[in-house]
Design a protein around this motif. Structure first.
Motif, short mmCIF file in Angstrom:
data_model
loop_
_atom_site.label_atom_id
_atom_site.label_comp_id
_atom_site.label_asym_id
_atom_site.label_seq_id
_atom_site.Cartn_x
_atom_site.Cartn_y
_atom_site.Cartn_z
N ARG A 224 0.65 -1.11 -0.10
CA ARG A 224 -0.04 -0.01 -0.01
C ARG A 224 0.93 1.19 -0.13
O ARG A 224 2.01 1.44 0.89
CB ARG A 224 -0.90 -0.02 1.15
N ARG B 65 0.37 5.59 0.27
CA ARG B 65 -0.56 6.78 0.47
C ARG B 65 0.48 7.88 0.31
O ARG B 65 1.42 8.03 0.86
CB ARG B 65 -1.07 6.73 2.00
N GLY C 285 1.22 12.09 0.58
CA GLY C 285 0.77 13.19 1.42
C GLY C 285 1.72 14.47 1.07
O GLY C 285 2.25 14.11 0.15
N HIS D 266 9.86 11.07 4.00
CA HIS D 266 10.02 12.39 3.40
C HIS D 266 10.98 12.65 2.50
O HIS D 266 12.06 12.38 2.44
CB HIS D 266 10.50 13.43 4.99
N LYS E 249 7.33 16.05 -0.22
CA LYS E 249 6.39 15.28 -0.20
C LYS E 249 6.51 14.21 0.80
O LYS E 249 7.73 14.03 1.48
CB LYS E 249 6.77 14.49 -1.45
N TYR E 250 5.34 13.75 1.41
CA TYR E 250 5.38 12.81 2.21
C TYR E 250 4.61 11.46 1.95
O TYR E 250 3.69 11.60 1.21
CB TYR E 250 4.73 13.41 3.63
N LEU E 251 5.29 10.49 2.05
CA LEU E 251 4.85 8.76 1.56
C LEU E 251 4.65 7.89 2.48
O LEU E 251 5.57 8.09 3.49
CB LEU E 251 5.61 8.39 0.50
N GLU E 252 3.57 7.40 2.68
CA GLU E 252 3.43 6.21 3.57
C GLU E 252 3.47 4.80 2.82
O GLU E 252 2.75 4.66 2.15
CB GLU E 252 2.28 6.19 4.41
N VAL E 253 4.44 3.97 2.88
CA VAL E 253 4.49 2.75 2.23
C VAL E 253 4.29 1.63 3.18
O VAL E 253 5.36 1.31 4.01
CB VAL E 253 6.18 2.76 1.43
N VAL F 163 16.23 1.64 -1.71
CA VAL F 163 16.13 1.42 -3.14
C VAL F 163 15.19 2.07 -3.89
O VAL F 163 15.03 2.70 -4.97
CB VAL F 163 16.44 -0.29 -3.24
N MET F 164 13.96 2.05 -3.26
CA MET F 164 12.58 2.43 -3.91
C MET F 164 12.90 4.16 -3.85
O MET F 164 12.68 4.59 -5.31
CB MET F 164 11.42 2.26 -2.85
N THR G 48 15.48 4.85 -6.68
CA THR G 48 15.23 4.42 -7.94
C THR G 48 13.81 5.34 -8.52
O THR G 48 13.77 5.54 -9.73
CB THR G 48 14.85 3.01 -8.24
N LEU G 49 12.77 5.64 -7.62
CA LEU G 49 11.60 6.04 -7.90
C LEU G 49 11.30 7.34 -7.37
O LEU G 49 10.65 8.17 -7.95
CB LEU G 49 10.45 4.93 -8.04
N LEU G 50 11.15 7.15 -5.87
CA LEU G 50 10.39 8.15 -5.17
C LEU G 50 11.10 9.56 -4.92
O LEU G 50 10.56 10.56 -4.95
CB LEU G 50 10.24 7.67 -3.59
#
Lengths: 87, 87
Positions: A38, A40, A42, B9, B43-47, B63-64, B67-69
């Motif tokens: 998942r 999300r 923000g 973050h 940006k703030y992401l919850e994975v 790695v994520m 490579t992407l975030l």
């Protein structure tokens, strides 16, 4: 007058669909990060402001969030305020 | 297999111009928040991901991010990983 740094998180409420998060989740799966369940997405804001004390700074940041930075219908926000020196 | 929540973050490096932050700063000034000195947008992401242990989860998230975030040329990232139950 003291300078304060507010670190603000604005996130979608849990019941709200998050197309940006879903897109990132799909992209991670395509990159073979199969363990991801998942994502999300923000917003994170750092606001530097002047205020005589922490309580006043917190009050001002709350008003900023409810009037401009977050959409209270679909988003929630939280923040911390700490003393800082302006960069 | 344990489920982990990574709180990520992604922020622009200090030397990078932040047009989104400047726009929000101008908007706050127009709303008479004159005490605001500076706004930086991130940006703030919850994975949520599966991994056998915290070290593996941290490695995968790193790695994520690279490579992407995050774009390592102009952005920096940091994150925390904690055990969670999937919602």
């Amino acid at each position: 007058m003291t300078t304060w740094l507010a670190k603000i998180h604005v996130t979608l409420k849990d019941a709200v669909v998050d197309p940006q998060g879903l897109t990132i989740q799909d992209a991670l799966h395509q990159l073979h990060f199969d363990s991801v369940q998942r994502v999300r997405m923000g917003k994170y804001l750092e606001v530097t402001l002047d205020a005589p004390d922490a309580a006043t700074a917190e009050e001002r940041v709350t008003v900023m969030c409810t009037t401009l930075l977050a959409n209270p219908v679909i988003e929630r926000f939280n923040f911390t305020v700490s003393e800082t020196m302006l960069a």
